[in-house]
Design an enzyme around this catalytic site. Structure first.
Site, PDB file in Angstrom:
ATOM      1  N   ASP A  52       0.916  -1.241  -0.054  1.00  8.89           N
ATOM      2  CA  ASP A  52      -0.009   0.041  -0.030  1.00  8.89           C
ATOM      3  C   ASP A  52       0.688   1.370   0.050  1.00  8.89           C
ATOM      4  O   ASP A  52       2.040   1.155   0.308  1.00  8.89           O
ATOM      5  CB  ASP A  52      -1.009  -0.268   1.236  1.00  8.89           C
ATOM      6  CG  ASP A  52      -1.898  -1.128   1.154  1.00  8.89           C
ATOM      7  OD1 ASP A  52      -2.397  -1.625   0.198  1.00  8.89           O
ATOM      8  OD2 ASP A  52      -2.308  -1.745   2.427  1.00  8.89           O
ATOM      9  N   TYR A 110       7.193  -9.830   6.634  1.00  7.00           N
ATOM     10  CA  TYR A 110       6.878  -8.514   6.970  1.00  7.00           C
ATOM     11  C   TYR A 110       7.249  -8.174   8.336  1.00  7.00           C
ATOM     12  O   TYR A 110       7.307  -8.982   9.333  1.00  7.00           O
ATOM     13  CB  TYR A 110       5.446  -8.168   6.841  1.00  7.00           C
ATOM     14  CG  TYR A 110       4.741  -8.075   5.554  1.00  7.00           C
ATOM     15  CD1 TYR A 110       4.775  -6.719   4.906  1.00  7.00           C
ATOM     16  CD2 TYR A 110       4.126  -9.102   4.953  1.00  7.00           C
ATOM     17  CE1 TYR A 110       4.221  -6.748   3.583  1.00  7.00           C
ATOM     18  CE2 TYR A 110       3.681  -8.977   3.460  1.00  7.00           C
ATOM     19  CZ  TYR A 110       3.579  -7.643   2.950  1.00  7.00           C
ATOM     20  OH  TYR A 110       3.102  -7.292   1.784  1.00  7.00           O
TER      21      TYR A 110
END
EC number: 5.4.99.12
Length: 278
Positions: A52, A110
């Protein structure tokens, strides 16, 4: 036709996400422009994972199919010469013809960073979430462990079309210290076969409720079981999140040796987060 793999790092602050959009600055758009400038080819560059706006990467992987005769070192140097300062190629490799950065991947990792100091460190403002308070790390660790294994993560994603599965397999999780700029930060790290849209940020936002004592570990588990997004916490801000690795089965990519990076004069050991074949 050759298939070239690219290992990318970028600061996502000024990108409107990784995926190409018309007349908007994106990672994919910058890569494709640099590729055309270097090779005079217009090619679609495919990324392993979509990030994003505001999300960073140190281990994003992409591939491009090309007829260029440039060697890998020339591709590496040439792309970096044409890329903006907030996006850089960390390694290049020759991949097998049917390699696909997204569909060949078997694991993605992540890291989300949180600074719990009383005052924020300005140098970290674009990469770390500042939370001036005490967090119960033991409770957060216990809650995060509940996500390991194969589960339906519908509670930790935005609305998804009914035909798309929200089942994912979480391979491992970790909550622990992370030092940066001589600052002790809290790192939330997760690895899965794939992630849903906003999944990591929603998990982090809900974990923060656990860390602050506003949700118990058992209640966190109930959120997972409920498959109801309304029971989860708020979505954590994008800027604390970094895609650190994408991993593939062995034999798909022959990466350039670290000793041959750029000037070829100094041997640089490849960090573990850059080892993309297991």
């Amino acid at each position: 036709m050759r298939t070239i793999a690219l290992l990318l790092a970028y600061d996502g602050t000024d990108f409107a996400g990784s995926q190409w959009q018309t007349d908007i600055r994106t990672v994919q758009g910058a890569l494709e422009s640099a590729w055309e400038a270097l090779t005079q080819e217009r090619r679609r560059i495919v990324l392993a994972g979509r990030t994003d706006a505001g999300v960073h990467a140190t281990g994003q992987v992409a591939h491009v199919q090309t007829t260029t005769r440039h060697n890998l070192q020339t591709i590496w140097r040439g792309l970096n010469a044409h890329l903006p300062v907030d996006l850089a190629i960390q390694n290049v490799g020759e991949a097998v013809p049917d390699f696909h950065a997204r569909f060949s991947a078997i694991q993605r990792e992540y890291r989300y960073l949180i600074d719990c100091a009383a005052a924020p460190l300005p140098q970290l403002r674009h990469q770390v979430l500042h939370y001036a308070g005490t967090l119960d790390v033991a409770a957060m660790t216990a809650a995060l462990k509940l996500l390991e294994g194969t589960h339906d993560f519908a509670a930790f994603t935005t609305a998804t079309p009914a035909q798309r599965s929200t089942v994912r397999t979480m391979y491992w999780t970790r909550v622990g210290d992370y030092e940066w700029f001589e600052r002790r930060l809290l790192a939330i790290e997760v690895a899965a076969n794939a992630f849903l849209q906003h999944m990591v940020r929603m998990i982090v936002g809900t974990l923060l409720l656990v860390g602050r004592g506003r949700m118990t570990v058992d209640q966190f588990g109930e959120v997972l079981a409920s498959r109801d997004r309304r029971l989860a916490g708020p979505t954590a801000p994008a800027h604390g999140l970094t895609l650190t690795a994408v991993r593939y089965p062995p034999g798909l990519i022959r990466w350039v040796e670290p000793s041959k990076r750029q000037n070829g004069t100094t041997k640089v050991e490849q960090p573990s987060s850059y080892v993309h074949e297991e």
